[in-house]
Motif scaffolding. Structure first.
Motif, mmCIF file in Angstrom:
data_model
loop_
_atom_site.group_PDB
_atom_site.id
_atom_site.type_symbol
_atom_site.label_atom_id
_atom_site.label_comp_id
_atom_site.label_asym_id
_atom_site.label_seq_id
_atom_site.Cartn_x
_atom_site.Cartn_y
_atom_site.Cartn_z
ATOM 1 N N THR A 191 -2.927 -8.132 -5.627
ATOM 2 C CA THR A 191 -3.340 -8.326 -4.232
ATOM 3 C C THR A 191 -4.632 -9.126 -4.176
ATOM 4 O O THR A 191 -4.765 -10.052 -3.372
ATOM 5 N N ARG A 192 -5.595 -8.802 -5.031
ATOM 6 C CA ARG A 192 -6.867 -9.531 -5.088
ATOM 7 C C ARG A 192 -6.637 -11.006 -5.413
ATOM 8 O O ARG A 192 -7.212 -11.898 -4.802
ATOM 9 N N ARG A 193 -5.750 -11.265 -6.383
ATOM 10 C CA ARG A 193 -5.445 -12.648 -6.764
ATOM 11 C C ARG A 193 -4.817 -13.405 -5.607
ATOM 12 O O ARG A 193 -5.196 -14.536 -5.293
ATOM 13 N N LEU A 194 -3.860 -12.794 -4.936
ATOM 14 C CA LEU A 194 -3.192 -13.452 -3.816
ATOM 15 C C LEU A 194 -4.150 -13.704 -2.652
ATOM 16 O O LEU A 194 -4.108 -14.759 -2.020
ATOM 17 N N LEU A 195 -5.025 -12.755 -2.363
ATOM 18 C CA LEU A 195 -5.991 -12.942 -1.280
ATOM 19 C C LEU A 195 -6.978 -14.058 -1.609
ATOM 20 O O LEU A 195 -7.490 -14.721 -0.712
ATOM 21 N N GLY A 196 -7.223 -14.272 -2.880
ATOM 22 C CA GLY A 196 -8.100 -15.372 -3.293
ATOM 23 C C GLY A 196 -7.500 -16.733 -2.975
ATOM 24 O O GLY A 196 -8.224 -17.719 -2.821
ATOM 25 N N ASP A 197 -6.180 -16.800 -2.852
ATOM 26 C CA ASP A 197 -5.488 -18.057 -2.545
ATOM 27 C C ASP A 197 -5.416 -18.350 -1.047
ATOM 28 O O ASP A 197 -5.032 -19.438 -0.639
ATOM 29 N N VAL A 247 0.840 -1.196 0.000
ATOM 30 C CA VAL A 247 0.000 0.000 0.000
ATOM 31 C C VAL A 247 0.873 1.242 0.000
ATOM 32 O O VAL A 247 2.048 1.207 0.377
ATOM 33 N N GLU A 248 0.276 2.343 -0.466
ATOM 34 C CA GLU A 248 0.904 3.654 -0.370
ATOM 35 C C GLU A 248 0.094 4.460 0.635
ATOM 36 O O GLU A 248 -1.131 4.460 0.588
ATOM 37 N N LYS A 249 0.791 5.123 1.548
ATOM 38 C CA LYS A 249 0.119 5.970 2.533
ATOM 39 C C LYS A 249 0.134 7.408 2.045
ATOM 40 O O LYS A 249 1.097 7.861 1.437
ATOM 41 N N PRO A 283 -3.512 -3.550 -7.064
ATOM 42 C CA PRO A 283 -4.784 -4.117 -6.617
ATOM 43 C C PRO A 283 -5.126 -5.470 -7.247
ATOM 44 O O PRO A 283 -5.601 -6.373 -6.547
ATOM 45 N N ALA A 284 -4.868 -5.647 -8.525
ATOM 46 C CA ALA A 284 -5.206 -6.921 -9.178
ATOM 47 C C ALA A 284 -4.379 -8.064 -8.599
ATOM 48 O O ALA A 284 -4.906 -9.148 -8.314
#
Length: 60
Positions: free
Chosen positions: A29-35, A9-11, A26-27
């Motif tokens: 991160t979304r893919r990794l969270l799906g795993d 993330v960027e603050k 984001p894409a």
């Protein structure tokens, strides 16, 4: 290590010093969270937290 240190993330700082965060990729991160599969303990803690939040909200 924080999410910002890991370049996930960027603050940014807005009005009155409020911190905003934005996903860097984001894409991906979304893919990794799906795993990710939550453990039974994680699911129980999440449900307990939701129950406590609801009880506290209803009590006000």
């Amino acid at each position: 290590m924080s999410l910002a240190d890991a370049s996930i993330v960027e603050k940014s700082y807005g009005a009155r010093g409020r911190v905003g965060v934005k996903l860097v990729r984001p894409a991906e991160t979304r893919r990794l969270l799906g795993d990710v599969t939550a453990s039974l303990a994680d699911r129980l803690v999440d449900r307990f937290r939701l129950l406590v939040d609801k009880v506290l909200a209803d009590g006000n």
